[in-house]
Design an enzyme around this catalytic site. Structure first.
Site, PDB file in Angstrom:
ATOM      1  CB  THR A  33     -13.857  40.792 -19.900  1.00 30.65           C
ATOM      2  OG1 THR A  33     -13.690  39.727 -18.962  1.00 30.65           O
ATOM      3  CG2 THR A  33     -12.522  41.477 -20.096  1.00 30.65           C
ATOM      4  CG  ASN A  34     -15.783  42.592 -14.467  1.00 31.27           C
ATOM      5  OD1 ASN A  34     -16.055  43.601 -15.107  1.00 31.27           O
ATOM      6  ND2 ASN A  34     -16.609  42.062 -13.590  1.00 31.27           N
ATOM      7  CG  LEU A  35      -8.813  44.418 -15.035  1.00 33.17           C
ATOM      8  CD1 LEU A  35      -8.089  45.561 -14.339  1.00 33.17           C
ATOM      9  CD2 LEU A  35      -7.867  43.690 -15.983  1.00 33.17           C
TER      10      LEU A  35
END
Ligand code: CTP
Ligand code: CA
Length: 224
Positions: A33-35
């Site tokens: 995932t991304n932040l």
């Protein structure tokens, strides 16, 4: 009371917005995932609704309450976000892409949890590129007014200018990450064909309101 009698900047307009990260499954219990907290996108959804727009918010996995009177569609992966957004986009006047979409997903996702085999061997994960949702919307025959975001770690103005041209969108909003991720305040750089303009550091809701006003002005100028 005065605000009540003032015409709202986005009255009668429909705004579609993506927010939050996407989650790309490796197996049923793992993924990449991304932040992204989703705070900026949710604040813009709220500000646009308060400015009179009918707002549809397509959200990746976030822990945030839905702003009042906003239609929310929850998705997990970039492909799901793409498939939720594309059929809706043409019926909207404005598209704002704040989501931190994962650029790649595992080429295949295991149906069962991958187990360690005890040998110390690590799984090899092959990746494939996700579709660019913003660029796809901008390529529609009659696209909504498209606003992209660019979170950069350095050379913000240059990257934002390049991104605007590459994606074919009229407005890119830049911010310097990861310093701002998850925080309640932010500084935004607006890049359009007229040049650059900074919205000075403020809390995300104030910035969202300022940005919505900027979008409304540009939308009015771009529609006959
Ligand atoms: N975006 C999108 N779909 C993707 C990737 C990005 O809609 N698959 C949107 C983001 O929501 C943002 C804008 O495109 O509004 C820019 O995203 P960014 O990650 O900064 O740009 P990329 O083109 O992915 O380039 P890079 O990550 O290499 O900087
Ligand atoms: Ca990216």
């Amino acid at each position: 009371l005065i605000a009540f009698f003032q015409p709202k900047a986005l009255a009668g307009k429909r705004l579609l917005i993506t927010a939050g990260p996407t989650f790309e499954a490796i197996d049923p219990v793992r993924g990449i995932t991304n932040l992204s907290s989703g705070k900026m996108g949710f604040a813009i959804a709220r500000a646009a609704q308060e400015a009179g727009a009918e707002v549809t918010l397509v959200a990746g996995p976030v822990a945030l309450d839905t702003p009042r009177h906003v239609r929310r569609i929850d998705v997990k992966s970039a492909l799901q976000m793409h498939d939720a957004v594309l059929p809706l986009a043409a019926a909207h006047d404005v598209f704002v892409a704040t989501a931190a979409v994962a650029d790649w997903r595992p080429a295949s996702s295991a149906g069962e949890k991958i187990k360690k085999d005890g040998s110390g061997q690590v799984p090899a994960i092959a990746f494939t590129e996700n579709p660019d949702i913003l660029a796809a919307v901008a390529r529609l025959p009659q696209p909504p007014y498209c606003v992209g975001f660019a979170a950069e770690s350095h050379d913000l103005a240059r990257h934002a200018r390049e991104k605007r041209l590459r994606k074919g969108v009229p407005l890119i909003v830049g911010n310097l990450g990861p310093a701002t991720f998850g925080r309640d305040d932010n500084t935004l750089l607006l890049v359009d064909d007229a040049g650059e303009r900074e919205l000075p550091t403020a809390d995300k809701l104030s910035l969202a309101r300022a940005l919505v006003a900027e979008i409304a002005t540009r939308l009015a100028a771009s529609t006959p």
